[in-house]
Write a protein that holds these residues in place. Structure first.
Motif, PDB file in Angstrom:
ATOM      1  N   VAL A  18      41.557  24.759  38.991  1.00  0.00           N
ATOM      2  CA  VAL A  18      41.718  23.885  37.820  1.00  0.00           C
ATOM      3  C   VAL A  18      41.530  22.439  38.251  1.00  0.00           C
ATOM      4  N   ASP A  19      40.569  21.770  37.599  1.00  0.00           N
ATOM      5  CA  ASP A  19      40.308  20.352  37.842  1.00  0.00           C
ATOM      6  C   ASP A  19      40.319  19.644  36.497  1.00  0.00           C
ATOM      7  N   ASN A  20      41.319  18.808  36.281  1.00  0.00           N
ATOM      8  CA  ASN A  20      41.458  18.108  35.011  1.00  0.00           C
ATOM      9  C   ASN A  20      41.439  19.122  33.862  1.00  0.00           C
ATOM     10  N   GLU A  21      40.424  19.074  33.027  1.00  0.00           N
ATOM     11  CA  GLU A  21      40.390  19.960  31.856  1.00  0.00           C
ATOM     12  C   GLU A  21      39.372  21.080  31.990  1.00  0.00           C
ATOM     13  N   THR A  22      38.988  21.415  33.231  1.00  0.00           N
ATOM     14  CA  THR A  22      38.059  22.520  33.444  1.00  0.00           C
ATOM     15  C   THR A  22      38.625  23.487  34.466  1.00  0.00           C
ATOM     16  N   VAL A  23      38.117  24.714  34.429  1.00  0.00           N
ATOM     17  CA  VAL A  23      38.465  25.713  35.430  1.00  0.00           C
ATOM     18  C   VAL A  23      37.161  26.256  36.003  1.00  0.00           C
ATOM     19  N   THR A  24      37.080  26.290  37.346  1.00  0.00           N
ATOM     20  CA  THR A  24      35.888  26.754  38.048  1.00  0.00           C
ATOM     21  C   THR A  24      36.186  28.096  38.693  1.00  0.00           C
ATOM     22  N   ASP A  25      35.361  29.087  38.407  1.00  0.00           N
ATOM     23  CA  ASP A  25      35.569  30.438  38.935  1.00  0.00           C
ATOM     24  C   ASP A  25      35.454  30.437  40.459  1.00  0.00           C
ATOM     25  N   ILE A  26      36.487  30.982  41.129  1.00  0.00           N
ATOM     26  CA  ILE A  26      36.460  31.090  42.600  1.00  0.00           C
ATOM     27  C   ILE A  26      36.587  32.550  43.046  1.00  0.00           C
ATOM     28  N   SER A  27      36.491  33.477  42.107  1.00  0.00           N
ATOM     29  CA  SER A  27      36.740  34.887  42.421  1.00  0.00           C
ATOM     30  C   SER A  27      35.814  35.419  43.498  1.00  0.00           C
ATOM     31  N   GLU A  28      34.550  35.027  43.453  1.00  0.00           N
ATOM     32  CA  GLU A  28      33.599  35.516  44.448  1.00  0.00           C
ATOM     33  C   GLU A  28      33.878  34.902  45.818  1.00  0.00           C
ATOM     34  N   VAL A  29      34.282  33.654  45.835  1.00  0.00           N
ATOM     35  CA  VAL A  29      34.553  32.962  47.095  1.00  0.00           C
ATOM     36  C   VAL A  29      35.728  33.595  47.827  1.00  0.00           C
ATOM     37  N   VAL A  30      36.765  33.966  47.074  1.00  0.00           N
ATOM     38  CA  VAL A  30      37.984  34.489  47.713  1.00  0.00           C
ATOM     39  C   VAL A  30      37.999  36.010  47.754  1.00  0.00           C
ATOM     40  N   GLY A  31      37.005  36.653  47.130  1.00  0.00           N
ATOM     41  CA  GLY A  31      36.878  38.102  47.235  1.00  0.00           C
ATOM     42  C   GLY A  31      37.858  38.897  46.392  1.00  0.00           C
TER      43      GLY A  31
END
Length: 283
Positions: A18-31
């Motif tokens: 979560v950055d300010n008012e957005t959410v960036t998918d990290i599912s692939e990065v963390v597996g």
């Protein structure tokens, strides 16, 4: 860093930064999509998570879920704020002389904006804004001076309580603390490095916009480090375990101002975000 569990309309659960008012998918990065499973790996994956450039969504377009939906333990400490202990004493409730812990069954956990169900068997539904501490690694016999090293991060918790099931209907607090939907947490996990001092945060709770609780975490009787040291003398704390570290004065019980269907409870802590839950009737 703030990490959330979320889903889009009709989509599966994902993990996001979560950055300010957005959410960036990290599912692939963390597996994966389990924040509990990620916690022990968080230090080694930190740079990759911060650099992740996955699909972005406006926060307003996603549904935030409970950051930790399946902890092994969800524990709460009773009467751990000085003024709260005083109001309890005035209501005839003995003040404990040591840390008083109870279980909240993990089945009570819901997300930061989910409904809270008022059970039909009670008219004494109450609120308790609390600082939630999330354990980051397996630990036992942790000295007070080392306790911060085992904390992954923090979240907002509302230790919803059914007062007449705390003592009158059960010899322990567990039943009155564990009704389904009575453990809203979130809105995300804020990692420990983001918070300069967890003992210098302000907690607020409003009901329908009216301020009921507004106190600093410095009013704790036993601080979060003392709590971890105390508990780990008894059992092992595991990654994802949640400690609800006590509520300040202003609960509904002393005045009889209990929650009713239609009420909207907003619980917030500086730097950690807010929960907002509506009370609905059971049925």
């Amino acid at each position: 860093m703030r990490i959330a569990r979320y889903h889009t309309a009709h989509g599966p659960t994902r993990l996001g930064r979560v950055d300010n008012e957005t959410v960036t998918d990290i599912s692939e990065v963390v597996g994966g999509t389990s924040l509990r499973a990620l916690l022990p790996l968080l230090p080694s994956l930190r740079d990759q998570i911060l650099a992740a450039d996955g699909v972005r969504h406006p926060l307003a377009d996603v549904v935030l879920e409970a950051p930790i939906d399946n902890p092994q333990k969800f524990l709460g400490i009773g009467m751990n704020y000085r003024e709260h202990a005083e109001e309890a004493a005035q209501a005839g409730i003995p003040v404990p002389t040591s840390q008083m812990w109870f279980n909240k069954q993990v089945s009570c956990i819901v997300g930061p904006y989910d409904n809270i169900v008022k059970p039909s068997i009670s008219d004494q539904l109450d609120y308790e804004v609390e600082l939630g501490v999330v354990i980051g690694r397996r630990c036992r016999n942790v000295p007070v001076e080392d306790a911060r090293s085992v904390i992954a991060g923090y979240l907002v918790a509302n230790d919803v309580s059914v007062r007449d099931w705390l003592a009158a209907r059960s010899p322990t607090f567990t039943l009155g603390k564990s009704f389904d939907t009575h453990g809203p947490i979130g809105p995300w996990l804020t990692t420990d490095d983001e918070i300069e001092d967890p003992l210098a945060l302000t907690m607020r709770l409003t009901v329908n916009g009216e301020v009921r609780q507004d106190f600093p975490t410095s009013d704790m009787i036993y601080d979060v480090y003392e709590q971890i040291a105390y508990l780990t003398q008894v059992f092992t704390l595991m990654p994802g375990d949640i400690l609800a570290t006590g509520t300040p004065a202003g609960i509904g019980a002393p005045t009889g101002r209990f929650l009713k269907p239609g009420d909207v409870i907003r619980a917030e802590i500086d730097g950690l975000g807010a929960l907002e839950n509506r009370v609905i009737a059971e049925g």
